[in-house]
Design a protein around this motif. Structure first.
Motif, PDB file in Angstrom:
ATOM      1  N   LEU A 198       8.283  -8.398 -10.638  1.00 37.39           N
ATOM      2  CA  LEU A 198       9.483  -8.666 -11.430  1.00 37.39           C
ATOM      3  C   LEU A 198      10.668  -7.861 -10.896  1.00 37.39           C
ATOM      4  O   LEU A 198      11.787  -8.376 -10.802  1.00 37.39           O
ATOM      5  CB  LEU A 198       9.244  -8.335 -12.903  1.00 37.39           C
ATOM      6  N   ALA A 199      10.430  -6.602 -10.544  1.00 36.86           N
ATOM      7  CA  ALA A 199      11.491  -5.759  -9.996  1.00 36.86           C
ATOM      8  C   ALA A 199      12.008  -6.342  -8.682  1.00 36.86           C
ATOM      9  O   ALA A 199      13.219  -6.349  -8.428  1.00 36.86           O
ATOM     10  CB  ALA A 199      10.984  -4.333  -9.792  1.00 36.86           C
ATOM     11  N   SER A 200      11.110  -6.865  -7.868  1.00 38.18           N
ATOM     12  CA  SER A 200      11.497  -7.462  -6.597  1.00 38.18           C
ATOM     13  C   SER A 200      12.382  -8.694  -6.817  1.00 38.18           C
ATOM     14  O   SER A 200      13.405  -8.869  -6.147  1.00 38.18           O
ATOM     15  CB  SER A 200      10.252  -7.830  -5.794  1.00 38.18           C
ATOM     16  N   ARG A 201      12.005  -9.538  -7.762  1.00 39.78           N
ATOM     17  CA  ARG A 201      12.816 -10.727  -8.075  1.00 39.78           C
ATOM     18  C   ARG A 201      14.186 -10.312  -8.619  1.00 39.78           C
ATOM     19  O   ARG A 201      15.210 -10.912  -8.285  1.00 39.78           O
ATOM     20  CB  ARG A 201      12.094 -11.641  -9.061  1.00 39.78           C
ATOM     21  N   LEU A 221       9.908   1.876  -9.663  1.00 40.13           N
ATOM     22  CA  LEU A 221       9.591   0.540  -9.153  1.00 40.13           C
ATOM     23  C   LEU A 221      10.769  -0.059  -8.398  1.00 40.13           C
ATOM     24  O   LEU A 221      10.598  -0.713  -7.372  1.00 40.13           O
ATOM     25  CB  LEU A 221       9.187  -0.381 -10.306  1.00 40.13           C
ATOM     26  N   ILE A 222      11.967   0.175  -8.907  1.00 36.96           N
ATOM     27  CA  ILE A 222      13.157  -0.367  -8.247  1.00 36.96           C
ATOM     28  C   ILE A 222      13.405   0.341  -6.917  1.00 36.96           C
ATOM     29  O   ILE A 222      13.663  -0.301  -5.901  1.00 36.96           O
ATOM     30  CB  ILE A 222      14.392  -0.232  -9.163  1.00 36.96           C
ATOM     31  N   THR A 223      13.304   1.666  -6.903  1.00 35.60           N
ATOM     32  CA  THR A 223      13.615   2.402  -5.684  1.00 35.60           C
ATOM     33  C   THR A 223      12.499   2.338  -4.642  1.00 35.60           C
ATOM     34  O   THR A 223      12.720   2.739  -3.497  1.00 35.60           O
ATOM     35  CB  THR A 223      13.974   3.875  -5.987  1.00 35.60           C
ATOM     36  N   ASP A 224      11.343   1.822  -5.014  1.00 37.76           N
ATOM     37  CA  ASP A 224      10.277   1.596  -4.032  1.00 37.76           C
ATOM     38  C   ASP A 224      10.597   0.418  -3.115  1.00 37.76           C
ATOM     39  O   ASP A 224       9.952   0.244  -2.089  1.00 37.76           O
ATOM     40  CB  ASP A 224       8.941   1.333  -4.735  1.00 37.76           C
TER      41      ASP A 224
END
Length: 107
Positions: A8-11, A37-40
């Protein structure tokens, strides 16, 4: 669960890039998991502005300008508090959008 959330974060980041927007986060019970998750994701500095972990009510008030009245009237785990956390995040980070998370993470 984390893999699904990472997807979801990737999308979400693809959509942020497409619009040229930045995001900030304000987290309580998740302790920075969303920001992690976002900064990964490679290139996160292009769309991730800033994040706060505001576990205590004092941190919510001092760092994100959540109203003491809101906390007293509705509690830390409320839509009203979540909205004030998000608005404090947007105002402080000058981001286009924000996600805030508050809740009870224990048994």
């Amino acid at each position: 669960m984390v893999e699904e959330t990472a997807g979801l974060a990737s999308r979400m980041t693809r959509r942020l890039r497409k619009k040229g927007w930045t995001i900030s986060t304000a987290e309580s019970c998740t302790g920075g998991l969303l920001a992690s998750l976002i900064t990964d994701i490679s290139g996160a500095s292009q769309w991730f502005s800033q994040g706060w972990i505001v576990y205590s009510n004092e941190a919510k008030m001092n760092l994100l300008n959540v109203s003491e009245d809101t906390l007293k009237q509705f509690g830390a785990v409320s839509e009203e508090t979540a909205v004030e956390m998000a608005m404090g995040s947007i105002n402080s980070a000058k981001s286009d959008i924000a996600v805030s998370i508050t809740g009870i993470a224990g048994p």
